[in-house]
Motif scaffolding. Structure first.
Motif, PDB file in Angstrom:
ATOM      1  N   CYS A  76      -7.545 -13.186  22.804  1.00 13.90           N
ATOM      2  CA  CYS A  76      -6.406 -14.062  22.551  1.00 13.90           C
ATOM      3  C   CYS A  76      -6.772 -15.090  21.481  1.00 13.90           C
ATOM      4  O   CYS A  76      -7.755 -15.824  21.640  1.00 13.90           O
ATOM      5  N   PRO A  77      -6.008 -15.185  20.393  1.00 10.71           N
ATOM      6  CA  PRO A  77      -6.316 -16.174  19.367  1.00 10.71           C
ATOM      7  C   PRO A  77      -5.987 -17.600  19.802  1.00 10.71           C
ATOM      8  O   PRO A  77      -6.435 -18.551  19.183  1.00 10.71           O
ATOM      9  N   HIS A  78      -5.231 -17.733  20.886  1.00  9.22           N
ATOM     10  CA  HIS A  78      -4.839 -19.052  21.372  1.00  9.22           C
ATOM     11  C   HIS A  78      -5.910 -19.662  22.291  1.00  9.22           C
ATOM     12  O   HIS A  78      -6.334 -20.794  22.077  1.00  9.22           O
ATOM     13  N   CYS A  79      -6.351 -18.903  23.317  1.00  8.19           N
ATOM     14  CA  CYS A  79      -7.304 -19.461  24.288  1.00  8.19           C
ATOM     15  C   CYS A  79      -8.643 -18.725  24.318  1.00  8.19           C
ATOM     16  O   CYS A  79      -9.526 -19.088  25.074  1.00  8.19           O
ATOM     17  N   ARG A  80      -8.754 -17.667  23.528  1.00  6.80           N
ATOM     18  CA  ARG A  80      -9.979 -16.869  23.396  1.00  6.80           C
ATOM     19  C   ARG A  80     -10.320 -16.045  24.647  1.00  6.80           C
ATOM     20  O   ARG A  80     -11.444 -15.610  24.828  1.00  6.80           O
ATOM     21  N   SER A  81      -9.360 -15.822  25.505  1.00  6.64           N
ATOM     22  CA  SER A  81      -9.559 -14.977  26.681  1.00  6.64           C
ATOM     23  C   SER A  81      -9.545 -13.507  26.272  1.00  6.64           C
ATOM     24  O   SER A  81      -8.860 -13.126  25.326  1.00  6.64           O
ATOM     25  N   PHE A  82     -10.271 -12.697  27.007  1.00 10.35           N
ATOM     26  CA  PHE A  82     -10.253 -11.260  26.784  1.00 10.35           C
ATOM     27  C   PHE A  82      -9.332 -10.546  27.772  1.00 10.35           C
ATOM     28  O   PHE A  82      -9.253  -9.324  27.771  1.00 10.35           O
ATOM     29  N   ALA A  83      -8.621 -11.294  28.600  1.00  9.14           N
ATOM     30  CA  ALA A  83      -7.688 -10.700  29.557  1.00  9.14           C
ATOM     31  C   ALA A  83      -6.355 -10.449  28.855  1.00  9.14           C
ATOM     32  O   ALA A  83      -5.812 -11.335  28.208  1.00  9.14           O
TER      33      ALA A  83
END
Length: 138
Positions: free
Chosen positions: A41-48
């Motif tokens: 996710c480019p917003h929060c850097r999560s891989f989910a």
């Protein structure tokens, strides 16, 4: 005719499209939609991530009309439209496609002078699962 060449991140998009459904990837942690599909996710850097269904509705945000010389397979259909569609539920996501009269119709099935920025469109799909667009109210 173009056929999708899925990569690992985009494979679900094409699987859903082959079933006639337009879905977009979203972060399973912060909910931010993202396109093109990617692992982080480019917003929060999560891989989910998860794939959310959409209505398939949108509006033409921009367009071009290619004229020859083009690739040989497309020259016979020129001039035709290539539209950029802003999705109704996720206006930050814009998809490229063609405005046609019906699913699987030739690229030149709608005269370029009928294409208007702001026109409301609905996603349809070719037999190979390639998204195309039709006018909501022709």
């Amino acid at each position: 005719m173009l056929t999708p060449v899925p990569d690992a991140d985009g494979a679900p998009f094409w699987r859903y499209a082959a079933e006639g459904e337009l879905r977009v990837q979203a972060c399973a942690d912060c909910g931010e939609p993202r396109f093109p599909p990617r692992p982080c996710c480019p917003h929060c850097r999560s891989f989910a991530g998860e794939w959310r269904p959409t209505s398939g509705r949108g509006r033409i945000w921009s367009y071009v009309v290619p004229h020859p010389p083009l690739l040989p397979d497309y020259a016979a259909q020129a001039p035709y439209n290539v539209i950029l569609v802003e999705l109704a539920e996720t206006p930050r996501i814009r998809l490229v496609g063609n405005l046609v009269t019906e699913p699987g119709a030739p690229l030149d099935s709608i005269s370029p002078d009928r294409v208007r920025i702001g026109a409301r469109v609905q996603a349809v799909f070719t037999a190979t699962g390639l998204p195309q667009w039709i006018l909501e109210r022709p």
